[in-house]
Design a protein around this motif. Sequence first.
Motif, PDB file in Angstrom:
ATOM      1  N   PHE A 169       0.966  -1.097  -0.008  1.00 13.14           N
ATOM      2  CA  PHE A 169       0.012   0.029   0.109  1.00 13.14           C
ATOM      3  C   PHE A 169       0.815   1.117  -0.152  1.00 13.14           C
ATOM      4  N   ALA A 170       0.691   2.007  -1.021  1.00 10.40           N
ATOM      5  CA  ALA A 170       1.609   3.299  -1.392  1.00 10.40           C
ATOM      6  C   ALA A 170       3.088   3.115  -1.269  1.00 10.40           C
ATOM      7  N   GLY A 171       3.161   1.780  -2.080  1.00 10.38           N
ATOM      8  CA  GLY A 171       4.512   1.462  -2.139  1.00 10.38           C
ATOM      9  C   GLY A 171       5.320   0.807  -1.008  1.00 10.38           C
ATOM     10  N   ARG A 172       4.463   0.626  -0.029  1.00 13.40           N
ATOM     11  CA  ARG A 172       5.105  -0.147   1.385  1.00 13.40           C
ATOM     12  C   ARG A 172       4.170  -1.346   1.752  1.00 13.40           C
ATOM     13  N   ARG A 173       4.937  -2.401   2.382  1.00 11.32           N
ATOM     14  CA  ARG A 173       4.367  -3.486   2.778  1.00 11.32           C
ATOM     15  C   ARG A 173       3.809  -3.279   4.343  1.00 11.32           C
ATOM     16  N   VAL A 174       2.587  -3.466   4.280  1.00 12.46           N
ATOM     17  CA  VAL A 174       1.698  -3.556   5.757  1.00 12.46           C
ATOM     18  C   VAL A 174       1.472  -4.749   6.122  1.00 12.46           C
ATOM     19  N   ILE A 175       1.652  -5.143   7.493  1.00 17.15           N
ATOM     20  CA  ILE A 175       1.064  -6.165   8.191  1.00 17.15           C
ATOM     21  C   ILE A 175      -0.131  -5.853   9.018  1.00 17.15           C
ATOM     22  N   VAL A 176      -1.244  -6.690   9.064  1.00 15.14           N
ATOM     23  CA  VAL A 176      -2.355  -6.289  10.005  1.00 15.14           C
ATOM     24  C   VAL A 176      -2.781  -7.373  10.435  1.00 15.14           C
ATOM     25  N   VAL A 177      -2.815  -7.609  11.998  1.00  9.79           N
ATOM     26  CA  VAL A 177      -3.261  -8.554  12.706  1.00  9.79           C
ATOM     27  C   VAL A 177      -4.664  -8.246  13.420  1.00  9.79           C
ATOM     28  N   ALA A 178      -5.643  -8.909  13.337  1.00 11.33           N
ATOM     29  CA  ALA A 178      -6.736  -8.939  14.183  1.00 11.33           C
ATOM     30  C   ALA A 178      -7.220 -10.081  14.787  1.00 11.33           C
ATOM     31  N   LEU A 179      -7.433 -10.288  16.117  1.00 14.15           N
ATOM     32  CA  LEU A 179      -7.747 -11.323  16.906  1.00 14.15           C
ATOM     33  C   LEU A 179      -9.198 -11.393  17.386  1.00 14.15           C
ATOM     34  N   HIS A 180      -9.925 -12.387  17.221  1.00 13.03           N
ATOM     35  CA  HIS A 180     -11.439 -12.586  17.686  1.00 13.03           C
ATOM     36  C   HIS A 180     -12.241 -11.271  17.182  1.00 13.03           C
ATOM     37  N   THR A 181     -12.195 -11.332  15.849  1.00  7.20           N
ATOM     38  CA  THR A 181     -13.166 -10.144  15.324  1.00  7.20           C
ATOM     39  C   THR A 181     -14.528 -10.471  15.213  1.00  7.20           C
ATOM     40  N   LYS A 182     -15.377  -9.147  15.167  1.00 11.50           N
ATOM     41  CA  LYS A 182     -16.567  -9.317  15.525  1.00 11.50           C
ATOM     42  C   LYS A 182     -17.572  -9.651  14.211  1.00 11.50           C
ATOM     43  N   GLY A 183     -18.608 -10.357  14.410  1.00 16.55           N
ATOM     44  CA  GLY A 183     -19.515 -10.864  13.273  1.00 16.55           C
ATOM     45  C   GLY A 183     -18.975 -12.138  12.572  1.00 16.55           C
ATOM     46  N   ASP A 184     -19.341 -12.215  11.381  1.00 12.40           N
ATOM     47  CA  ASP A 184     -19.176 -13.479  10.571  1.00 12.40           C
ATOM     48  C   ASP A 184     -17.593 -13.367   9.567  1.00 12.40           C
ATOM     49  N   TRP A 185     -17.514 -14.255   8.771  1.00  9.37           N
ATOM     50  CA  TRP A 185     -16.100 -14.124   7.944  1.00  9.37           C
ATOM     51  C   TRP A 185     -16.224 -12.741   7.081  1.00  9.37           C
ATOM     52  N   ASN A 186     -17.611 -12.697   6.355  1.00 10.74           N
ATOM     53  CA  ASN A 186     -17.688 -11.405   5.608  1.00 10.74           C
ATOM     54  C   ASN A 186     -17.453 -10.093   6.441  1.00 10.74           C
ATOM     55  N   ASP A 187     -17.919  -9.879   7.605  1.00 14.60           N
ATOM     56  CA  ASP A 187     -17.675  -8.772   8.410  1.00 14.60           C
ATOM     57  C   ASP A 187     -16.423  -8.451   8.752  1.00 14.60           C
ATOM     58  N   GLN A 188     -15.614  -9.715   9.076  1.00 17.05           N
ATOM     59  CA  GLN A 188     -13.979  -9.666   9.130  1.00 17.05           C
ATOM     60  C   GLN A 188     -13.415  -9.072   7.902  1.00 17.05           C
ATOM     61  N   SER A 189     -13.650  -9.601   6.681  1.00 12.18           N
ATOM     62  CA  SER A 189     -13.202  -9.268   5.407  1.00 12.18           C
ATOM     63  C   SER A 189     -13.322  -7.759   5.252  1.00 12.18           C
ATOM     64  N   LYS A 190     -14.702  -7.258   5.427  1.00 17.57           N
ATOM     65  CA  LYS A 190     -15.134  -5.927   5.068  1.00 17.57           C
ATOM     66  C   LYS A 190     -14.470  -5.013   5.773  1.00 17.57           C
ATOM     67  N   ASP A 191     -14.305  -5.452   7.125  1.00 16.03           N
ATOM     68  CA  ASP A 191     -13.522  -4.353   8.131  1.00 16.03           C
ATOM     69  C   ASP A 191     -12.480  -4.486   7.989  1.00 16.03           C
ATOM     70  N   ALA A 192     -11.563  -5.410   7.468  1.00 20.16           N
ATOM     71  CA  ALA A 192     -10.018  -5.191   6.897  1.00 20.16           C
ATOM     72  C   ALA A 192     -10.064  -4.381   5.692  1.00 20.16           C
ATOM     73  N   GLN A 193     -10.876  -4.741   4.797  1.00 16.24           N
ATOM     74  CA  GLN A 193     -10.878  -3.866   3.631  1.00 16.24           C
ATOM     75  C   GLN A 193     -10.874  -2.331   3.975  1.00 16.24           C
ATOM     76  N   LYS A 194     -11.874  -2.013   4.723  1.00 15.85           N
ATOM     77  CA  LYS A 194     -11.972  -0.571   5.230  1.00 15.85           C
ATOM     78  C   LYS A 194     -10.743   0.000   5.821  1.00 15.85           C
ATOM     79  N   PHE A 195     -10.297  -0.913   6.574  1.00 14.62           N
ATOM     80  CA  PHE A 195      -8.781  -0.560   7.197  1.00 14.62           C
ATOM     81  C   PHE A 195      -7.805  -0.158   6.378  1.00 14.62           C
ATOM     82  N   TYR A 196      -7.431  -1.042   5.156  1.00 18.96           N
ATOM     83  CA  TYR A 196      -6.556  -0.576   4.376  1.00 18.96           C
ATOM     84  C   TYR A 196      -6.736   0.431   3.519  1.00 18.96           C
ATOM     85  N   GLU A 197      -8.016   0.458   3.196  1.00 23.19           N
ATOM     86  CA  GLU A 197      -8.443   1.856   2.139  1.00 23.19           C
ATOM     87  C   GLU A 197      -8.518   2.826   3.082  1.00 23.19           C
ATOM     88  N   LYS A 198      -8.577   3.222   4.385  1.00 26.67           N
ATOM     89  CA  LYS A 198      -8.470   4.324   5.148  1.00 26.67           C
ATOM     90  C   LYS A 198      -7.230   4.577   5.473  1.00 26.67           C
TER      91      LYS A 198
END
Length: 415
Positions: free
Chosen positions: A275-304
């Motif tokens: 992202f922006a030419g940099r490698r980013v690592i993101v860890v999230a433990l015990h996310t809320k909701g289902d798998w789609n909620d987890q993926s959507k939350d991570a997607q929003k994090f990277y975009e923000k």
Amino acid sequence: MKKLKRALIAFLIAILTVNVVALGVINTVSADTTTLSLNARAAYAIDAETGQVLYQKNANKTYPVASLTKVLTLAVIEQDVRNHHLSWNQKVKITPAVAKVANDWHFSNVPLNAGESYTIRQLTESMMIVSADGSAEALALADAGSTAAFNKKMQAVAKKAGVTDAKIYNMIGLANGDLGKNSLKNVKKTAENQFSAKDMALISKYLIETYPDSLKITKTKMANFRVSANQEYQMININSLLPENGFAPKNGTIDGLKTGNTDTAGKCIISTGMFAGRRVIVVALHTKGDWNDQSKDAQKFYEKLTEIYQPVQLTSLRQLSKNVQDAHVVHAKDKHSTGLELIKSTTIWLPKGTTLNQVGAKLKIDQSDRSMTHQLKAPVKKGQHVAYVTLKPTGMPSIQLPVKATDNIKKNGWF
């Protein structure tokens, strides 16, 4: 008349209430657009090269992490292939105990037949692409001979990554009792591996830096696994953030790493990408909701992340405030100050619209080089690491940068 007054007062209160609620909504939206967040029990996000912390939440507390464990298992396997203890084409014969785990529908798996042989590469790919539990167990036993012996290897690699507080019971991330014959003796059946979100980020950073080819496995979207001469199993990567998948971030490219899930760990994820030419690592433990909620939350994090922050090159302390560009030296013979410079250039993520000289910067003299008054003390050698510069960008965790002296300072003979 009294009724009219009461009606008028009630009307005015209603208007004020609506305005207050509306203002609250505006404030919430405004805050949400200027900060990063992850809907998880614990989380940790870093720049993979510099280690700069971009976001943290309960990051140092250890929790069960389920199949995120397999990132560490992969690091051990990669290490032992590099050291010629294993080879990618080496075949592993499956025991009945491993086959029992591999064919248990309660777990994540590809089928493994007792007596059948599979290569180290096949087992590794299935472990990472579809989180195959039986494959992880087969790899560990082929590598070390027992769960306990492989645990020691995991602990050693974790230590290399900077992790010392983890509790490790097996190579999979399941409860100890789920391994049946290969479980640890005299350990509770319910015992599960425990790591902090920071631990998992450090292990992932170590894996990517030391064995970059591991990303070729974790970014594979589909592959066939030969179960037997007459049977193939199509593996579909369960990481929904990968390119062209439903939750792929629009502002970068994800190429790994791992998801996990048990009743105690909940749904967990480590993801990484550019992202922006940099490698980013993101860890999230015990996310809320289902798998789609987890993926959507991570997607929003990277975009923000790239919406509100940007990486900036820092090559000289002259780009920062003057108070960190030199240091007073006590007990000096002649010269009583030294210039300072970065030990190495780096890249800093900053809020967009912020320049480096606007960031709060403080100088902290290294413990071994400071006087009782916390000032730098003579003698000082040119090039000597003498201090840290602490930066505190608005809304972000602080950053520590090591700095060195640019001058030789002799000690006064009286001291």
